[in-house]
Scaffold this motif. Structure first.
Motif, PDB file in Angstrom:
ATOM      1  N   GLY A  19       0.798  -1.227   0.000  1.00  0.00           N
ATOM      2  CA  GLY A  19       0.000   0.000   0.000  1.00  0.00           C
ATOM      3  C   GLY A  19       0.824   1.267   0.000  1.00  0.00           C
ATOM      4  O   GLY A  19       0.270   2.360   0.000  1.00  0.00           O
ATOM      5  N   ASP A 203       2.030  -1.520   7.486  1.00  0.00           N
ATOM      6  CA  ASP A 203       0.764  -2.039   6.945  1.00  0.00           C
ATOM      7  C   ASP A 203      -0.230  -2.328   8.072  1.00  0.00           C
ATOM      8  O   ASP A 203      -1.239  -2.980   7.860  1.00  0.00           O
ATOM      9  N   THR A 245      -3.220  -2.323   5.267  1.00  0.00           N
ATOM     10  CA  THR A 245      -3.317  -3.391   4.258  1.00  0.00           C
ATOM     11  C   THR A 245      -3.048  -4.777   4.822  1.00  0.00           C
ATOM     12  O   THR A 245      -3.378  -5.772   4.190  1.00  0.00           O
TER      13      THR A 245
END
Lengths: 404, 404
Positions: A19, A203, A245
């Motif tokens: 991401g 993440d 993510t």
């Protein structure tokens, strides 16, 4: 410029954060032919937290970032950073430059301008030639890559002699969460905030307010505990972006806090290791002070004393200057209760040199590249640890003609 | 060691103060073959005032002087000073050394021990070999002379490159009153008190409490306004002896206060001019701050900034670092109201570089040995002036191997 003798052997292999993408290139902001702009984009829903310099003359970029942090946390986000010019003390022009850069990034990436964060680092007081940056934004966008972080770390360097990165993968309830960060900083490093530029990505799934709370608290025991020269930058910025993510909620995870702490402390230490002209990495521990504030006063007085720092540069176990620094710190001190150690060597106690101390042992210890000075005040429970480097002629050379 | 390029051409011709005699000799306190002890005696009835370091680790001598100042002001008085060893952080041994020296001087001169003031300057933390001093006291007594002040100024030097003296004769109601002083100081010079040793004598007639009040007030605008390296000595002492031998009562004389001020400021400036490694004498003026405290914060932040001081050493008109120092000072500041001048050259205003400023003019100005940096904050009536010097590689060299 020669690489600091205290540098790590190589830039680390950092975990790739899903991401987040990076790009960097040479825009000629101040010098031709070196990378000087980095762009980062973060997927929609990323939380962004930050900590900034408290300087009263902080840059237009810092003021803009501070205003944006409290805003709408939805949608994608972007960070764009240039080296070579700090855009600080550039009057209304500075605000205009930030607006122009944010508009260009917003247009190119489709990110709300309120989610575009900028930093500039370099010379103070010269107008930022932002056209050179905006002209390159589409090129930056086209080359964004999840693996571009090492090149990005290069692009934000100024007097740094090595690119700085740190990362970990932590286990949260059996699932991996990744953290990776980069930093720049070498001079104008002082205690009052993260006196440098730092960008950390993860993440992890976490709300912005909770992330901000963790980052602010960890900052107090990492970047706020280093000093190179007691000077405070006008541009210091730490931004942490969490993409979510991984799908792993870290809101209540101590493993995540510990991992983020380790990455922040690693980057902070790397800044000290790249202190301008540094040849020694010094840990100053103070215990037994009346309270934590007093402990910090003593630790910082030692770490910032030009006389202590030059003695360390000269490999001189000049503990008398440590006594001097304790005395001037403003903290409560009782001469006859102070105990001083260099590494494991007991140097002074009972208000005088220790009976067991020998100058030969002290001198031999000081030849090491990594030193610890420990002061036990003998008064209470207050403690503090700070990190600094020595003060050498090279610092003077670097700063006497940095601009030319 | 080469004499500072900022030194005055020669030691001044000082007025001879009736009732004060000086002697000095080489006692081998640390080094052989150099004068390292001075003795001063003052006639009965002399008033003695003093100001001392506020360091929490101040020396046994300072503590002893502080205890004696409030005592019986009658009878003769004496001052004995050694260089080479500061007798600081020497535990109970330090108190014993002071007592032994005071006893020897008392016996030799017939002065009450409570009227014997001592100072020691030099290395910290090594036991003072006071026997070497007491063995020479009779020889010092035998050679006391009203004209020995210049030699005495030599005897108290450590890393000083020139002996420091200043004097005036002021007119009080048509009658002359003489003031003469000497000082030592070069490194470990910082704002928090007269960070050095200073001895001033006058034949003025004045009570001790009134003299103390004047000295304490004048100290705030002279010695407390200089900084070489922000480090605070453990031994700093200013003693002023008034013999009364002129018969001129100066209790209400503004001429006397002005004269004493001028001598104190002259000596303070000489300490800066002998700042370790100094090549530039710098006056920092701050006006228009919210209050005087804020003005002093800004002035000291500029004067103590390693980055400002190294830029000055490099003759670089790096006004951006002045902006940085203003920002970190903790004083209230409005970027867009700050105005900065180098000498008469307007450098920055309206939150940015001045339209009329050219780098050529700034660079030419910086080549002068005496510089003035003026900051107008544009907020109120607060003002402050401090004096400092540049930070050069020579400072590092001196302090990296001072002890060896």
């Amino acid at each position: 410029m020669a690489i600091s003798p205290l540098a790590p052997p190589a830039f680390p292999d950092l975990p790739v954060i899903d991401g987040v993408r990076f790009s960097s290139l040479a825009a000629g902001v101040r010098y031709a032919g070196r990378k000087d702009v980095m762009l980062v984009d973060l997927v929609p829903g990323s939380a962004v937290a930050g900590v900034f310099t408290r300087s009263a003359t902080r840059s237009a970029n810092v003021l803009d970032c501070q205003a944006k942090l409290g805003g709408d946390p939805f949608g994608p986000a972007a960070i764009i950073v240039n080296s070579g010019n700090s855009n600080a003390f550039t009057g209304k022009h500075g605000d205009g430059s930030v607006a122009a850069i944010c508009a260009a990034v917003s247009r190119s990436l489709g990110v709300d301008q309120k989610r575009v964060f900028t930093s500039s680092t370099g010379v103070i007081g010269e107008r930022l030639p932002h056209d050179r940056i905006t002209a390159k934004v589409d090129e930056l966008t086209a080359s964004l890559s999840p693996t571009g972080i090492a090149d990005a770390a290069q692009a934000i360097m100024t007097t740094d002699t090595f690119a700085k990165g740190a990362g970990v993968t932590v286990d949260v309830d059996g699932k991996p969460v990744k953290i990776a960060g980069i930093a720049k900083g070498s001079g104008m490093i002082a205690p009052d905030m993260a006196t440098m530029l730092v960008y950390i990505f993860t993440d992890a799934l976490i709300g912005q307010p909770r992330l901000q709370g963790i980052v602010s608290a960890l900052n107090q025991e990492t970047f706020n505990c280093i000093t190179v020269d007691s000077d405070t930058s006008t541009s210091d910025t730490l931004l942490v972006g969490a993409t979510g993510t991984s799908g792993v909620d870290v809101s209540e995870s101590t493993a995540f806090v510990t991992g983020l702490h380790d990455v922040m402390l690693d980057l902070a230490h790397q800044v000290v290791r790249d202190g301008e002209g540094a040849t020694k990495f010094v840990t100053v521990n103070v215990t037994g002070a009346a309270d934590n504030d007093d402990a910090r006063k003593v630790a910082m007085a030692i770490a910032n004393s030009p006389l202590v720092k030059t003695a360390i540069a000269g490999e001189d176990p000049n503990w008398g200057r440590v006594v001097m620094a304790i005395g001037k710190s403003g903290a409560i001190a009782d001469r006859d209760k102070i105990c001083i150690r260099f590494g494991d060597i007991l140097v002074a106690e009972d208000g005088w040199i220790a009976q067991s101390y020998t100058e030969e042992a002290g001198a031999a210890y000081m030849k090491q590249p990594e030193l610890a000075i420990t002061v036990e005040m003998g008064l209470g429970e207050g403690k503090s640890t700070v990190w600094t480097c020595d003060l050498t002629s090279r610092y003077i050379e670097i700063n006497a003609d940095y601009r030319s």
